[in-house]
Write a protein that holds these residues in place. Structure first.
Motif, mmCIF file in Angstrom:
data_model
loop_
_atom_site.group_PDB
_atom_site.id
_atom_site.type_symbol
_atom_site.label_atom_id
_atom_site.label_comp_id
_atom_site.label_asym_id
_atom_site.label_seq_id
_atom_site.Cartn_x
_atom_site.Cartn_y
_atom_site.Cartn_z
ATOM 1 N N SER A 1 147.613 -2.426 31.174
ATOM 2 C CA SER A 1 148.425 -1.656 30.224
ATOM 3 C C SER A 1 147.809 -0.296 29.952
ATOM 4 N N THR B 1 145.288 -8.075 31.605
ATOM 5 C CA THR B 1 146.581 -7.505 31.225
ATOM 6 C C THR B 1 146.396 -6.243 30.401
ATOM 7 N N ASP C 1 155.591 0.248 24.384
ATOM 8 C CA ASP C 1 155.592 -1.191 24.099
ATOM 9 C C ASP C 1 154.992 -1.994 25.259
ATOM 10 N N GLU D 1 152.272 -4.538 27.155
ATOM 11 C CA GLU D 1 151.708 -5.843 26.810
ATOM 12 C C GLU D 1 150.251 -5.716 26.376
ATOM 13 N N LYS D 2 149.892 -6.444 25.328
ATOM 14 C CA LYS D 2 148.549 -6.526 24.743
ATOM 15 C C LYS D 2 148.144 -5.257 23.981
#
Length: 717
Positions: A140, A136, A100, A102-103
């Motif tokens: 990730s 971001t 999970d 971000e982005k």
């Protein structure tokens, strides 16, 4: 005018310094932060097809997650994947999705994502942003690599992530702390060279402090102007500003300090010597700055948004540097007086300039030979431009041991190279209508029949007015062949196949690069000539001549071509690289043509000054080369050394850029400014200044050595 400016700064040094400090603090406090710019507007204007396609994507498929990268699985022994291996692939993908991050919206596998030879399996990383270069998202992807390590334990699988976001991450990391490296190299070179030349710790440190203050003020003004003027100045501009400010700042400071030291040697008091130095070289510095400013402002004519924003930002920084050179620097050094040179006493003795004097004497005696040799060298190097090939493939410049590079190579064992980043074709119904299923099927068949690559099943927009097809090319998305296909054949076929009442738009990475190539070629034919004409006008005003600007700009153009030609010969012909980055000509323009013109201006302005003292053209050249070579050489070595550090980078694109700029600066300084331009000036004689006349200054001796034998009072204003 420049005399009045110099006298004011020297007369009120503390007030001048205080005004600069208050201005820097105030502007830094009021200025908004510079924000990173990441959408396609930074590259292309809205009328390009790839941008229109991106707008359709956002409008018709706003919730659709976009493929950002691809996970490539293979067995450790490179054999065929077993059923157990494929089950492990699904488990690893599911585990990564549970992270999970971000982005990242999903990590998906499918039966179709296994190669026909059974050796490679893929999983798609779907992002919640349509920008694969989002900071971001890249972070990730880096975290996914770490999350995968425990998931792979106990399996026979090897995993690597490639594709746009992963390649962007590796590009960023392989560049390392390039900004910090450039800054440190610049500081070390500046301090060491100034200390070696002036033998003074104060003169070695003060320029760094002055330029740091200018950097703070310039950055703040750029942020304010960006917000007020509506242009986008990217936060990444900092590294370019560092080089520009230290480059031009050092140039202007050296122009001033060398003349200041000359007048001190003649016996003038420090404040008087500094005022005289500003009077003498103020116009030269202003003209040099003006030439750089107009060269940067010419970027406003570019069709690329990044360059449009870069132009005003760099022009502002050079303007601030000019004001500092004429006010802040004189104020600081007038306060210190001769203590600035402590502990050395060498400032009071005229150096022999042995090599420069011999060069000046040779040029004065044999100008034709010097012009032929220096011009011939530049022309020979320029011939390399004929084989210049520009490339968009940034991944080919990366070290081969990076994960994204290795994974992309492994992917090609079982899939087309374009699997990681398909070309997107949008079929849109005109006049607000809806697409019929028959139209969609027929269009898909025509796309497949065109045989540019595998066509993925269409996805229909919720409103039923747009269908999205993927075309998986056999070539890497940023390869020359992919860009060529998108520049013509594939787009033409997609447009022609569109049924009546519909239109087709082609987008994706390859399409964006094809449009950037078109825009760049257009810019070369507009920006460079406009900048050349503007610089010629400034040179004409400085020299009051029509003739001198013509051969100066011809020399600059020859130097530009020679720089690119030498880079082609080294990296394409000798090192075997496929080509040079498509951005390289613009970079050479910014740092070699724009900033390097300073050296020509300094030399020709000194030539004109010597002629004004009553020297013959040959004697003027001898004196100008003798007394200006140290200034030109020091400034060039500092700026070239700054870029030369990039030769240590692992990224071959950075190495190419470092060599091109460093070599170009040295070529401009030592071949063009010191040899070619003075030699041509000697050959032309007094015709150089036509239609104007160089007014001989009363009481000014023709020879510097004669000047030293005259009473000190004869040199005071």
């Amino acid at each position: 005018m420049f005399g009045r400016v110099g006298r004011s700064a020297v007369k009120h040094p503390w007030l001048t310094i205080l005004a600069w400090v208050i201005a820097a603090i105030g502007v830094a406090a009021l200025a908004p932060p510079l924000k990173p710019v990441s959408d396609q507007a930074e590259f292309l204007p809205s009328h390009y097809e790839s941008v229109k396609a991106a707008e359709v994507q956002k409008r018709a498929f706003p919730q659709q997650e976009q493929p950002a990268s691809v996970i490539v699985f293979r067995r450790d022994d490179n054999g065929r994947l077993t059923e157990a291996d494929l089950a492990d692939v699904k488990k690893v993908a599911a585990g990564l999705e549970k992270a999970d991050l971000e982005k990242i919206g999903a990590v998906q596998t499918s039966p179709e994502a296994v190669s026909e030879n059974g050796e490679i399996a893929l999983a798609s990383i779907l992002a919640t942003t349509d920008n694969p270069y989002d900071e971001t998202l890249m972070e990730s992807v880096g975290e996914l690599r770490e999350e995968a390590k425990p998931l792979l334990e106990g399996t026979s699988l090897h995993m690597g992530i490639t594709g746009s976001a992963a390649t962007a991450l590796d590009t960023k990391e392989s560049s390392g702390d390039t900004d910090a490296m450039i800054m440190m190299a610049t500081l070390v070179l500046l301090i060491v060279l100034l200390a070696a030349i002036f033998r003074s710790p104060l003169i070695a440190i003060l320029p760094v402090l002055v330029i740091a203050l200018v950097f703070v003020l310039a950055t703040g003004l750029i942020a304010i102007a960006s917000e007020a003027g509506g242009f986008q100045a990217d936060a990444s501009i900092g590294s370019i500003l560092i080089v520009v400010l230290f480059g031009v700042g050092t140039d202007y400071l050296l122009f001033l300090l060398f003349r200041y030291r000359e007048f001190l040697r003649k016996g003038q008091a420090p404040k008087e010597a500094m005022t005289e130095a500003v009077t003498r070289v103020g116009e030269t510095i202003a003209s040099a700055a003006g030439a750089v400013v107009v060269a940067f402002l010419a970027l406003l004519l570019s069709s690329l948004g990044m360059l449009k924003a870069l132009g005003p930002a760099l022009a502002i920084s050079v303007g601030v540097t000019l004001i500092a050179a004429l006010t802040l620097v004189p104020a600081v050094f007038s306060l210190l007086g001769t203590k600035a040179f402590w502990p050395s006493k060498a400032w009071s003795k005229e150096p022999k300039h042995t090599l420069a004097a011999r060069t000046g004497a040779l040029t004065a005696r044999r100008p034709g030979l010097v012009a032929a040799v220096s011009g011939g060298l530049l022309a020979a190097l320029a011939a390399g431009v004929l084989s210049l090939n520009t490339v968009f493939d940034s991944s080919s410049s990366l070290p081969k041991d990076l994960e994204s590079v290795q994974a992309a190579k492994e992917l090609e064992r079982g899939f087309a190279a374009g699997q990681t980043d398909p070309t997107w074709v949008f079929l849109e119904a005109e006049d607000g209508g809806k697409l019929e299923q028959g139209q969609i099927d027929a269009y898909g068949e025509k796309l497949a029949a065109a045989d540019f690559g595998r066509v993925t099943p269409p996805v229909l927009a919720p409103k039923g007015d747009i269908a999205k097809f993927g075309v998986v090319l056999a070539h890497k998305p940023d390869s020359d062949r992919a860009v060529e296909l998108l520049a013509g054949p594939l787009r033409d076929a997609a447009h022609e196949a569109a049924p009546d009442g519909t239109r087709a738009l082609v987008g994706g990475t390859s399409a964006v690069l094809a449009d950037i190539q078109h825009a760049t070629n257009r810019d070369y034919s507009v920006v460079f000539p406009a900048a050349g004409l503007a610089i010629m006008l400034i040179l004409g005003l400085l020299l009051r001549s029509v003739v001198a600007p013509l051969y100066l700009m011809a020399a600059v153009g020859l130097g530009f071509a020679a720089t690119l030609g030498a880079t082609v010969l080294l990296f394409q012909n000798l090192a075997g690289e496929a080509g040079l980055p498509f951005t390289l000509p613009v970079i050479v323009y910014l740092f070699v043509v724009a900033i390097g013109t300073d050296y020509n201006i300094l030399m020709v302005a000194r030539l004109r000054e010597e002629v004004g003292r009553g020297s013959t053209p040959a004697e003027a050249v001898r004196q100008a080369i003798t007394h200006s070579t140290s200034t030109v050489g020091t400034a060039a070595v500092i700026l070239a050394g700054t870029f030369g550090v990039l030769l240590l980078a692992q990224n071959s694109m950075l190495r190419q850029m470092g060599f091109a700029v460093a070599f170009g600066i040295l070529l401009t300084a030592f071949v063009m400014a010191v040899l070619l331009v003075p030699a041509v000036t000697t050959l032309l004689g007094h015709r150089t200044w036509w239609p104007g006349r160089v007014r001989t200054e009363p009481g000014e001796p023709a020879d510097e050595d004669d000047a030293e034998r005259e009473p000190v009072a004869a040199h005071r204003t």
